[in-house]
Design a protein around this motif. Structure first.
Motif, PDB file in Angstrom:
ATOM      1  N   GLY A 168       5.001  -6.783  34.632  1.00  0.00           N
ATOM      2  CA  GLY A 168       4.693  -6.020  33.424  1.00  0.00           C
ATOM      3  C   GLY A 168       5.934  -5.559  32.696  1.00  0.00           C
ATOM      4  O   GLY A 168       6.006  -5.613  31.461  1.00  0.00           O
ATOM      5  N   SER A 184      -5.324  -8.343  41.051  1.00  0.00           N
ATOM      6  CA  SER A 184      -5.280  -6.980  41.572  1.00  0.00           C
ATOM      7  C   SER A 184      -6.117  -6.901  42.839  1.00  0.00           C
ATOM      8  O   SER A 184      -7.153  -7.564  42.963  1.00  0.00           O
ATOM      9  N   CYS A 243      -8.602   1.745  38.254  1.00  0.00           N
ATOM     10  CA  CYS A 243      -8.494   1.327  36.853  1.00  0.00           C
ATOM     11  C   CYS A 243      -9.823   1.415  36.123  1.00  0.00           C
ATOM     12  O   CYS A 243      -9.901   1.925  35.004  1.00  0.00           O
ATOM     13  N   GLN A 251     -12.971  -7.145  35.378  1.00  0.00           N
ATOM     14  CA  GLN A 251     -11.995  -7.574  34.383  1.00  0.00           C
ATOM     15  C   GLN A 251     -12.650  -8.420  33.289  1.00  0.00           C
ATOM     16  O   GLN A 251     -12.401  -8.216  32.089  1.00  0.00           O
ATOM     17  N   ALA A 300      -6.739  -0.835  43.573  1.00  0.00           N
ATOM     18  CA  ALA A 300      -6.197  -0.611  42.229  1.00  0.00           C
ATOM     19  C   ALA A 300      -7.276  -0.790  41.170  1.00  0.00           C
ATOM     20  O   ALA A 300      -7.303  -0.066  40.168  1.00  0.00           O
ATOM     21  N   ARG A 306       1.085  -9.770  31.436  1.00  0.00           N
ATOM     22  CA  ARG A 306       0.319  -8.706  32.061  1.00  0.00           C
ATOM     23  C   ARG A 306       0.604  -8.639  33.565  1.00  0.00           C
ATOM     24  O   ARG A 306       0.488  -9.634  34.263  1.00  0.00           O
ATOM     25  N   GLY A 307       0.967  -7.443  34.011  1.00  0.00           N
ATOM     26  CA  GLY A 307       1.196  -7.192  35.434  1.00  0.00           C
ATOM     27  C   GLY A 307       0.136  -6.278  35.996  1.00  0.00           C
ATOM     28  O   GLY A 307      -0.821  -6.726  36.628  1.00  0.00           O
ATOM     29  N   PRO A 308       0.253  -4.954  35.766  1.00  0.00           N
ATOM     30  CA  PRO A 308      -0.777  -4.032  36.245  1.00  0.00           C
ATOM     31  C   PRO A 308      -2.081  -4.176  35.458  1.00  0.00           C
ATOM     32  O   PRO A 308      -2.095  -4.639  34.308  1.00  0.00           O
ATOM     33  N   LEU A 309      -3.180  -3.749  36.075  1.00  0.00           N
ATOM     34  CA  LEU A 309      -4.474  -3.763  35.388  1.00  0.00           C
ATOM     35  C   LEU A 309      -4.493  -2.744  34.253  1.00  0.00           C
ATOM     36  O   LEU A 309      -3.853  -1.699  34.321  1.00  0.00           O
ATOM     37  N   ASP A 310      -5.292  -3.054  33.231  1.00  0.00           N
ATOM     38  CA  ASP A 310      -5.521  -2.131  32.122  1.00  0.00           C
ATOM     39  C   ASP A 310      -6.939  -2.366  31.630  1.00  0.00           C
ATOM     40  O   ASP A 310      -7.249  -3.422  31.076  1.00  0.00           O
ATOM     41  N   ALA A 320       3.139  -6.530  40.519  1.00  0.00           N
ATOM     42  CA  ALA A 320       2.537  -6.404  39.191  1.00  0.00           C
ATOM     43  C   ALA A 320       3.419  -5.603  38.238  1.00  0.00           C
ATOM     44  O   ALA A 320       3.612  -5.994  37.076  1.00  0.00           O
ATOM     45  N   ALA A 321       3.967  -4.479  38.704  1.00  0.00           N
ATOM     46  CA  ALA A 321       4.784  -3.640  37.824  1.00  0.00           C
ATOM     47  C   ALA A 321       6.018  -4.387  37.342  1.00  0.00           C
ATOM     48  O   ALA A 321       6.446  -4.240  36.189  1.00  0.00           O
TER      49      ALA A 321
END
Length: 339
Positions: free
Chosen positions: A51, A92, A100, A116, A96, A65-69, A47-48
């Motif tokens: 991102g 994800s 988040c 999400q 994680a 989009r990689g990591p969750l937000d 994911a990082a």
């Protein structure tokens, strides 16, 4: 708009050549003044890493989009009918997502997607049509042998209900390799552009073109893809196969019908079929009926099935109390069925 719904790479640590190719693709795609692009990380991706590649693209034209937000905003586009909001929901695992969304009750892939979608729904402007991009396994969809499990829990349930996406006008899904709609016509997998296993032999690969109306209704058109190399199976004796007048650069699974083992068969096969990757003997293969028969036998003996599962999870056979409890529950279930 171009949507890529995860599994950009086939592993979390792709080679530098693959990273460079993706970088060059993003630069070319975002240079097109009429194209917006949406990319999310899938379960095969880091994911990082996905991102970080997003910094190469202009923010007004690309949503990567990689990591969750938990506070992520949708991309907003305008057409002749008004506003369209695109929510990009990267894959994800549960641990994680718990961090988040500050929610310790997230325990399975369905909980992750639900968190999400709920967060994204709150950020869709009133009156806008809504597109969701996600990477998941929706109940009722047809998988292949190549997909990796979305759950890290042994025996965990990785599927989600299509109802999680209520309110979305279109849901662009990644993960499964077969192009298909599931749950409703507007919830769709585009499928993989290439076959990743021989169980996908003969599948028509395609891109999905979506036309969205003013009311959010959609029309889909499949745009066929013709890969340079297909995945296919050839069958026959070794002498028959190596005597073929023309070879092929397709990815080949070889099934030999010889009654006895042959000497160095793959080396001889690759003279004509340089991309032969798998070889087996027909006499050693179980038939579909045999495999189905084994499955039916397991279903007919649920006590043994549950006992084997407990032993697999724990690493030891169930004790007497466990066995009694299992037998009692199965007996009660049978009584309910017969009632």
């Amino acid at each position: 708009m171009l949507i890529i719904a995860g599994d950009i790479f086939d592993r979390a640590g792709p080679p530098q050549t693959a990273l460079t190719r993706l970088r060059d693709f993003l630069v070319r795609a975002t240079a097109n003044p009429g194209l917006a692009i949406v990319v999310i990380a899938g379960n095969h991706d880091a994911a990082a890493q996905i991102g970080m590649l997003g910094v190469l693209a202009p923010i007004e034209k690309a949503l990567i989009r990689g990591p969750l937000d938990a506070n992520d905003l949708p991309m907003m586009l305008e057409d002749e009918h008004g506003s369209v909001a695109i929510s990009a929901l990267p894959f994800s695992y549960e641990f994680a997502a718990r961090a988040c969304f500050d929610a310790e009750d997230i325990s399975c892939p369905a909980d992750v997607i639900a968190a999400q979608v709920n967060a994204a729904r709150d950020r869709v402007p009133a009156g806008a049509r809504w597109i969701v991009v996600a990477h998941s396994f929706v109940e009722g969809a047809a998988p292949t042998d190549s997909e990796r499990s979305l759950s890290r829990t042994v025996g965990g349930i990785e599927t989600i209900s299509a109802e999680i996406f209520d309110g979305a006008h279109y849901v662009a899904l990644g993960h499964l390799h077969r192009a298909q709609s599931v749950g409703a016509p507007h919830i769709r997998y585009s499928g993989s552009p290439l076959a990743f296993g021989f169980d996908e032999e003969g599948q028509e690969k395609s891109l999905t073109l979506i036309d969205m109306g003013a009311d959010g209704s959609i029309e889909t058109t499949a745009i066929p893809l013709k890969p340079r190399r297909q995945a296919r199976t050839i069958r026959g004796t070794l002498e028959e196969l190596v005597a073929a007048p023309v070879g092929s650069e397709d990815f080949i699974r070889v099934v030999l019908t010889d009654e006895t083992p042959q000497i160095d068969p793959m080396k001889r096969i690759r003279v004509l079929y340089p991309n032969a990757v798998q070889l087996s003997y027909e006499r050693a293969e179980r038939t579909l009926e045999e495999k189905l028969g084994e499955g039916r036998a397991a279903i007919d003996d649920p006590e043994t099935l549950v006992s084997d599962f407990i032993e697999f999870v724990r690493g030891e056979a169930p004790g007497e109390i466990d066995t009694q409890l299992v037998n009692t529950l199965i007996h009660e279930a049978r009584q309910e069925i017969e009632a």
